[in-house]
Design a protein around this motif. Structure first.
Motif, PDB file in Angstrom:
ATOM      1  N   UNK A 193      18.790  -2.058   6.656  1.00 38.47           N
ATOM      2  CA  UNK A 193      20.291  -1.850   7.211  1.00 38.47           C
ATOM      3  C   UNK A 193      19.968  -0.069   7.903  1.00 38.47           C
ATOM      4  N   UNK A 194      20.917   0.012   8.902  1.00 39.25           N
ATOM      5  CA  UNK A 194      20.824   1.308   9.575  1.00 39.25           C
ATOM      6  C   UNK A 194      21.463   2.286   8.784  1.00 39.25           C
ATOM      7  N   UNK A 195      22.672   2.063   8.285  1.00 39.99           N
ATOM      8  CA  UNK A 195      23.344   3.111   7.277  1.00 39.99           C
ATOM      9  C   UNK A 195      22.602   3.426   6.268  1.00 39.99           C
ATOM     10  N   UNK A 196      21.625   2.670   5.604  1.00 42.47           N
ATOM     11  CA  UNK A 196      20.682   3.092   4.724  1.00 42.47           C
ATOM     12  C   UNK A 196      19.690   3.960   5.103  1.00 42.47           C
ATOM     13  N   UNK A 197      18.986   3.448   6.180  1.00 41.54           N
ATOM     14  CA  UNK A 197      18.352   4.486   6.960  1.00 41.54           C
ATOM     15  C   UNK A 197      18.679   5.822   7.085  1.00 41.54           C
ATOM     16  N   UNK A 198      19.970   6.119   7.801  1.00 49.96           N
ATOM     17  CA  UNK A 198      20.493   7.189   7.842  1.00 49.96           C
ATOM     18  C   UNK A 198      20.684   8.184   6.467  1.00 49.96           C
ATOM     19  N   UNK A 199      21.192   7.474   5.551  1.00 53.94           N
ATOM     20  CA  UNK A 199      21.282   7.995   4.303  1.00 53.94           C
ATOM     21  C   UNK A 199      19.854   8.294   3.715  1.00 53.94           C
ATOM     22  N   UNK A 200      18.827   7.738   3.685  1.00 58.69           N
ATOM     23  CA  UNK A 200      17.500   8.231   3.361  1.00 58.69           C
ATOM     24  C   UNK A 200      16.852   9.223   4.328  1.00 58.69           C
TER      25      UNK A 200
END
Length: 183
Positions: A15-22
């Motif tokens: 997921x993109x939102x998870x990638x942004x958080x990471x």
């Protein structure tokens, strides 16, 4: 820090939102630089690519793994990667293609006109001519627009039954049932 001694870190998450958080957690935790966010083919996975020294990249990847939990897919830390490895990425997720520069930068020469003769340009709109249909064309159109049968039992276009629905929805079910069971 020398460019050739830079370490690459890859972490792949769902997921993109998870990638942004990471990416946010890794950039705040260690002295690393975000190189790219890449959309992988299928699965909704996103790869976050970072650069920095070995210790900073290793710490950032470990923090990233802890931050995402079950959304973690895989990771890799490449200390002193071979030349060209950093260019193997598929591309940045957030960049838009830049328009190609004009291949011929020299301006085209303006046509030479006589100053005594005024130039006239037409601004009339283009008109599309539509031919009336003949009787033969109208008959062809009617044949093409014939309703399609959706019922594979009776083949009647008026039947509301669609392929895969119960046979009892067919308006000709009783007739077909009696024909099959007369034998």
């Amino acid at each position: 820090m020398r460019k050739d001694m830079e370490t690459l870190g890859y972490i792949e998450v769902t997921g993109l939102s998870t990638a942004l958080v990471v990416a946010d957690k890794m950039l705040k935790t260690a002295a690393v630089e975000l190189s790219a966010l890449e959309n992988t083919k299928g699965g909704g996975w996103i790869t976050v690519v970072i650069k920095g020294d070995v210790a900073a990249v290793s710490v950032a990847i470990e923090i990233g793994k802890e931050a995402v939990g079950d959304a973690f897919v895989s990771s890799a830390v490449l200390a002193n990667p071979a030349p060209g490895i950093d260019g193997l990425s598929q591309g940045d997720l957030f960049t838009t293609p830049q328009p190609d520069p004009d291949p011929d930068p020299t301006p085209a020469a303006a046509p030479v006109t006589d100053a005594a003769e005024p130039s006239v340009t037409s601004t009339a709109p283009q008109v599309e001519v539509i031919q009336p249909k003949t009787v033969a064309h109208q008959a062809d159109d009617a044949a093409v627009k014939k309703p399609q049968a959706t019922c594979n039992l009776c083949g009647d276009p008026a039947c509301p039954r669609k392929l895969g629905e119960p046979r009892k929805k067919c308006i000709h079910y009783r007739e077909l049932f009696n024909q099959d069971h007369k034998k």
